[in-house]
Write a protein that holds these residues in place. Structure first.
Motif, PDB file in Angstrom:
ATOM      1  N   TRP A  47       1.028  -0.765   0.299  1.00 55.64           N
ATOM      2  CA  TRP A  47       0.526  -0.043  -0.460  1.00 55.64           C
ATOM      3  C   TRP A  47       0.750   1.593  -0.104  1.00 55.64           C
ATOM      4  O   TRP A  47       2.110   1.078   0.843  1.00 55.64           O
ATOM      5  N   GLY A  48       0.605   2.203  -0.501  1.00 52.12           N
ATOM      6  CA  GLY A  48       1.616   3.724  -0.347  1.00 52.12           C
ATOM      7  C   GLY A  48       2.280   3.127  -1.510  1.00 52.12           C
ATOM      8  O   GLY A  48       2.392   2.593  -2.560  1.00 52.12           O
ATOM      9  N   LYS A  49       3.134   4.268  -2.002  1.00 53.08           N
ATOM     10  CA  LYS A  49       4.250   4.654  -3.404  1.00 53.08           C
ATOM     11  C   LYS A  49       5.397   4.206  -2.421  1.00 53.08           C
ATOM     12  O   LYS A  49       5.787   5.247  -2.109  1.00 53.08           O
ATOM     13  N   PRO A  88      -4.123   6.356   4.291  1.00 51.02           N
ATOM     14  CA  PRO A  88      -3.760   8.010   4.098  1.00 51.02           C
ATOM     15  C   PRO A  88      -4.300   9.010   5.391  1.00 51.02           C
ATOM     16  O   PRO A  88      -5.392   8.967   6.064  1.00 51.02           O
ATOM     17  N   ASP A  93       0.479   5.410   7.733  1.00 51.58           N
ATOM     18  CA  ASP A  93      -0.405   6.781   6.679  1.00 51.58           C
ATOM     19  C   ASP A  93       0.574   7.155   5.255  1.00 51.58           C
ATOM     20  O   ASP A  93       1.606   6.622   4.890  1.00 51.58           O
ATOM     21  N   THR A  94      -0.750   6.431   4.351  1.00 49.20           N
ATOM     22  CA  THR A  94      -0.092   5.390   3.089  1.00 49.20           C
ATOM     23  C   THR A  94       0.073   7.035   2.259  1.00 49.20           C
ATOM     24  O   THR A  94       0.612   6.341   0.958  1.00 49.20           O
ATOM     25  N   ASP A  95      -0.084   7.940   2.920  1.00 48.43           N
ATOM     26  CA  ASP A  95       0.543   8.671   1.900  1.00 48.43           C
ATOM     27  C   ASP A  95       2.018   9.377   2.294  1.00 48.43           C
ATOM     28  O   ASP A  95       2.815  10.020   1.372  1.00 48.43           O
TER      29      ASP A  95
END
Lengths: 378, 378
Positions: A47-49, A88, A93-95
């Motif tokens: 998840w996330g980048k 997010p 926190d996937t942001d």
């Protein structure tokens, strides 16, 4: 009450195991106790980048029965086991972070385990699967991290067995783990928790349908595994909550029965039944055993206790009502890491939910995790 | 690991059940939940002499698995389960007291239970035995006391289920019990202890050799009862002692095994095996269930909580490491009795042995009992 022979298809795990990716490590994997797997597969989800610098990866380690599906995503919209902790603005926190969660080596959710086909025989490994350790599982996690091209993890984090694993991951490669988080885990399994897992394994192995582990395609030790999970649920969830939630209420009217009668019994039975449809019995045995064997205080060949390799800042969280990883073990872990000079944040959560509090107390557990990941120096 | 069909003779209980006397109560015994036994037998043993005034009788109530053989005597020289607590000058001083200990109604050591022959059918009761309560068992004890011509007990005393029973005996006939002693018991079973007994019953009933309770002459649910007793032993004995006594030592060398491997596991297995040769599985189910149903806070038909009938001076003893009857339940019991105006002596023993401390700590538990029996006003 009699043993069941599974009719029709094997248990289906589709809801919790789909949409994952698989890394195939096509070289031999030699286990701590000498067994060997000619290749292994590791199923994982993310998840996330990942940043171009590849410096924002959080490796999330699972407990015994959880899959890599910690959070819903387009390829599997089903809620994950830490749905409210990942996303997010949430604890993970996937942001900001690239969150990776893999199925355990030895498990049954896509990574190589006793129910996998052995390439040499074309048959499921079953009881020929090698004895595993938490270190074996952690080494498999590192193979995945290598495959993803990540040199240093922003953090390794986990609860229960996942906490053991995050510590073990850090002990194996301290310079590659910037922060370590252990929630409701321990430095080693103590005899009471070994005993509690032993009786669960005994319940599975007492079931004639276990067939010495060679039940695939023949049967499933449903009755034994149900009893095992009922025992497990006591160790995971019992606590002051049950007084409030169930008290002494009964589900039957009139004359009591020797089987399910009180509400707490119906609850345990439900948990046991559900688990039998979701988890392979041999995986349960092997991973449960690996937890018993876990001991970061055991000296390595060079005489150093394994835990002393850990250099990362650490967040240790314990729960007052935890029966399985009691709070004295949390303090022991925090003190041990602190004595070695690690920067340790210790939190003791007073919660009525027992060991499984990490699945429930989003604000307290998740909040502490979020702050630690934000604050702790790299 | 597979189920066993018992070959040859049934389990022999000779060592712990011989030399007892039997009182046959040849009238119907109607149980709380409506079942009926057309007659009952109560097996019992005594030590010391009843005074001509018949005012020195101490009724000793047993736990789930103990027999009436609390102390050796000429008719059975085998050590009893409270050997060091009963005798001249000991906690239950046989120079002074007439000690009576009976086997539980529902048990398998001579009193009527599920393995007894039902007079109507000529077959063992098995699962047709009526659901029992602790009150039923206490009423059976009163029938014996009546038979012995004792109007008022000097004391009723017991540990674990025996403590529940001593309270229940006192609640049924307060004017006939001059002193009551409850060691490691409770006002009622709470959901965690119900859960821990439920999984034991589930383990027995999961064994195909249990045959829905109709196994007599056919088989014995050895495997299931072994697992059940292993679980039970965790609830009776786990505590800080195990860290010292077993630690993480293993009995096997080399590669770990999925079954017995750690010392604590070998210990549990030994306890489980031994119990299977000593106790009837259906008795285990019925008495375990009666413990779950125990609730002295439940209102009687007249609206009064049963516990409030107790007027005797009371000694309440709890143990800090007790997992099954935790110390908060001991305080609750002592406070509840105290609020009603009973003269209450409360002792909290800090011992590493868990629930079974009453079998081990002769000086502290026995000493407190001896002082209470000497001091408390009649």
């Amino acid at each position: 009450m009699t043993s069941h022979v599974t009719q029709g298809p094997e248990p289906q795990y589709d809801r919790i195991v789909s949409g994952y990716q698989t890394y195939r490590h096509a070289s031999p994997f030699v286990c701590d106790w000498g067994g060997q797997l000619s290749e292994i597969e590791i199923a994982y989800e993310t998840w996330g980048k990942l940043t171009p610098e590849r410096d924002n990866a959080v490796l999330l380690l699972t407990g015994l029965s959880a899959s890599s599906h910690a959070k819903s995503h387009p390829n599997n919209p089903q809620d994950g086991w830490w749905e409210q902790f990942i996303g997010p603005g949430l604890a993970l926190d996937t942001d900001r972070f690239f969150v990776v969660c893999a199925n355990l080596l030895g498990g049954c959710y896509g990574s190589t385990g006793p129910s996998s086909i052995c390439p040499e025989t074309g048959q499921p490994y079953g009881p020929d699967f090698p004895i595993l350790t938490v270190r074996d599982m952690a080494r498999a996690q590192w193979l995945l991290v290598d495959h993803l091209g990540i040199d240093c993890l922003y953090a390794a984090a986990g609860s229960s067995l996942g906490g053991m694993l995050s510590l073990q991951v850090a002990a194996l490669a301290p310079h590659r783990v910037a922060r370590v988080v252990s929630i409701s885990a321990a430095l080693r399994s103590h005899p009471q928790s070994i005993a509690m897992r032993f009786v669960q394994r005994q319940a599975v192995m007492a079931d004639p349908d276990w067939r010495e582990g060679r039940y695939y395609g023949e049967s499933f030790p449903h009755t034994g595994q149900k009893v095992a999970r009922e025992i497990g649920t006591i160790t995971y969830r019992s606590g002051p909550e049950w007084l409030e939630r169930f008290g002494r209420r009964r589900v039957n009217e009139g004359t009591p029965r020797l089987d399910r009668d009180f509400e707490v019994e119906a609850y345990l039975e439900h948990q046991g039944e559900r688990f039998c449809l979701q988890y392979d019995a041999n995986s349960y045995l092997y991973i449960s055993k690996a937890m018993d064997l876990f001991d970061l205080l055991a000296p390595r060949p060079d005489g150093v206790e394994e835990v002393d390799a850990i250099t990362s800042p650490a967040l240790v969280i314990g729960v007052s009502s935890d029966l399985l990883f009691p709070v004295w073990q949390q303090r022991e872990l925090a003190e041990h890491l602190g004595k070695r000079g690690n920067e340790v944040t210790y939190l003791e959560v007073d919660s009525p939910y027992g060991h499984d509090t990490f699945l429930i107390e989003r604000d307290r557990i998740g909040g502490a995790l979020q702050r630690f990941l934000a604050d702790a120096p790299a």
